[in-house]
Design an enzyme around this catalytic site. Structure first.
Site, short mmCIF file in Angstrom:
data_model
loop_
_atom_site.label_atom_id
_atom_site.label_comp_id
_atom_site.label_asym_id
_atom_site.label_seq_id
_atom_site.Cartn_x
_atom_site.Cartn_y
_atom_site.Cartn_z
N ASP A 112 103.98 -19.86 53.39
CA ASP A 112 105.36 -20.37 53.66
C ASP A 112 106.07 -20.21 51.97
O ASP A 112 105.31 -20.08 51.03
CB ASP A 112 105.37 -22.04 53.94
CG ASP A 112 106.64 -22.59 54.16
OD1 ASP A 112 107.61 -21.96 54.30
OD2 ASP A 112 106.90 -23.76 53.58
N SER A 113 107.29 -20.39 52.15
CA SER A 113 108.03 -20.61 50.74
C SER A 113 107.64 -21.77 49.97
O SER A 113 107.76 -21.87 48.84
CB SER A 113 109.66 -20.61 51.13
OG SER A 113 109.88 -21.60 51.91
N CYS A 147 106.67 -19.89 58.10
CA CYS A 147 108.02 -20.28 57.60
C CYS A 147 108.91 -19.56 58.53
O CYS A 147 108.78 -18.33 58.64
CB CYS A 147 108.27 -19.37 56.06
SG CYS A 147 109.93 -19.16 55.41
N GLU A 156 111.58 -31.59 50.30
CA GLU A 156 110.67 -31.10 49.17
C GLU A 156 110.55 -32.30 48.18
O GLU A 156 109.81 -32.23 47.50
CB GLU A 156 111.33 -29.85 48.50
CG GLU A 156 111.10 -28.70 49.29
CD GLU A 156 109.54 -27.93 48.99
OE1 GLU A 156 108.99 -28.33 47.89
OE2 GLU A 156 109.09 -27.28 49.83
N CYS A 184 112.63 -24.83 61.42
CA CYS A 184 112.27 -24.61 60.00
C CYS A 184 111.13 -25.68 59.67
O CYS A 184 111.03 -26.76 60.03
CB CYS A 184 113.49 -25.39 59.05
SG CYS A 184 113.09 -25.41 57.21
N HIS A 197 109.89 -26.95 57.19
CA HIS A 197 110.20 -28.39 56.34
C HIS A 197 110.61 -29.73 57.25
O HIS A 197 110.39 -30.82 56.90
CB HIS A 197 111.06 -28.14 55.37
CG HIS A 197 110.67 -27.33 54.31
ND1 HIS A 197 110.14 -25.95 54.08
CD2 HIS A 197 110.28 -27.90 52.97
CE1 HIS A 197 109.89 -25.79 53.05
NE2 HIS A 197 109.81 -26.86 52.19
N1 DGL Z 1 110.01 -23.13 55.39
C1 DGL Z 1 111.39 -22.61 55.32
C2 DGL Z 1 111.54 -21.98 56.73
O1 DGL Z 1 110.85 -22.64 57.51
C3 DGL Z 1 112.26 -23.34 54.74
C4 DGL Z 1 112.41 -23.53 53.32
C5 DGL Z 1 113.04 -22.35 52.42
O2 DGL Z 1 114.28 -22.15 52.77
O3 DGL Z 1 112.44 -21.67 51.82
O4 DGL Z 1 112.44 -21.36 56.99
#
Ligand code: DGL
Length: 285
Positions: free
Chosen positions: A17-18, A80, A160, A194, A196
């Site tokens: 993931d990011s 992600c 975050e 997403c 997050h």
């Molecule tokens: N984890 C990313 C997603 O699911 C969101 C965070 C990001 O923008 O990198 O899209």
């Protein structure tokens, strides 16, 4: 590297993931596939992906996947949504032999199953909304569905930061979603597009109301991966390592921050010593 099926089966599942958001997917994977080992990479140095251009998202995703492939994984979970919606094709082209699964298709499936009236709101990053991957995936499953996609980039920062409940989160959610859910024919389903966002689910529920079903892609992704590994003969046979001992964490920045924020996502304490700091820029791909 040509490994026998038995040896491949023993390799960990690679998850990236990011940042820490993909841990919501990791949790579901661990629940449904407790015998597996996991290698998790959070590209925290370059988060967010969601505001970047498609070219950059593809490049970052290929690099993150490259780190996991080099360490040896039997499959890849792109945990992600931004990377799944933008880079899945490029990842499959780069690693044609590797089973790769994203979170958009399973998320779309969860949304379609949950909705009765066919009106599905999707909240995601700018990148995911702009690419239209959810809109396509949902209407492919349910052609008459009405998809209302809304970019909510501030939710990423809140998650975050660990600000997952309370008046600040709710008023931001109200600003993003109030109009959509107070329309005469509101959606009955809110799809968290997403990884997050599941940590702010109670705040979102308070804003959209108790009649709206909130779904995410974590459980359906884990189920899809389980079927895929089963069909390929790659499911690990019973092993009793569960919890943190079955995961290796890697981050590209801030071990302490990663460990601190990860606690919200995993609902358990993790020590910074468990997080390996890596420099993707130094990886020879
Ligand atoms: N984890 C990313 C997603 O699911 C969101 C965070 C990001 O923008 O990198 O899209």
């Amino acid at each position: 590297m040509n490994l026998s099926l038995e040896n491949q089966r023993e390799l960990p599942i690679g998850v990236f993931d990011s940042g820490v958001g993909g841990l919501t997917v990791l949790r579901a994977l661990q629940q449904q596939l407790p015998a597996e080992r996991y290698l998790y990479l959070g590209d925290t140095a370059r988060l967010p992906y969601g505001t970047k251009s498609p070219d950059t998202i593809v490049r970052y995703s290929l690099q993150a996947a490259g780190v996991l492939v080099k360490r040896g994984v039997k499959c890849l979970v792109v945990a992600c949504n931004t990377a799944s919606s933008t880079a899945l094709e490029a990842l499959r082209e780069r690693y044609p032999q590797l089973p790769i699964i994203g979170v958009v298709q399973p998320g779309a499936q969860a949304g379609c199953e949950a909705s009765v009236n066919g009106r599905i709101a999707v909240v995601a990053t700018e990148g995911t909304v702009r690419g239209g991957a959810y809109q396509r995936a949902i209407t492919a499953i349910r052609p008459n569905a009405e998809v209302i996609a809304k970019a909510c980039p501030l939710f990423v920062a809140l998650a975050e930061e660990g600000w997952v409940s309370g008046s600040i989160v709710e008023s931001i959610a109200q600003r993003y979603l109030g109009e959509i859910f107070s329309s005469p024919e509101p959606p009955d389903t809110l799809l968290l597009g997403c990884t997050h966002f599941p940590v702010i689910r109670p705040a979102l529920q308070a804003v959209v109301g108790s009649k709206v079903t909130i779904v995410d892609s974590a459980q359906t992704t884990a189920a899809a991966l389980s079927s895929l590994l089963m069909s390929l003969g790659l499911l690990c046979s019973a092993r009793s390592s569960t919890g943190l001992e079955s995961v290796r964490f890697m981050a590209t920045d801030g071990r302490e921050r990663f460990a601190r924020v990860a606690a919200y996502f995993l609902e358990q304490h993790i020590s910074p010593e468990l997080v390996e700091l890596i420099d993707i820029g130094l990886t020879d791909l």
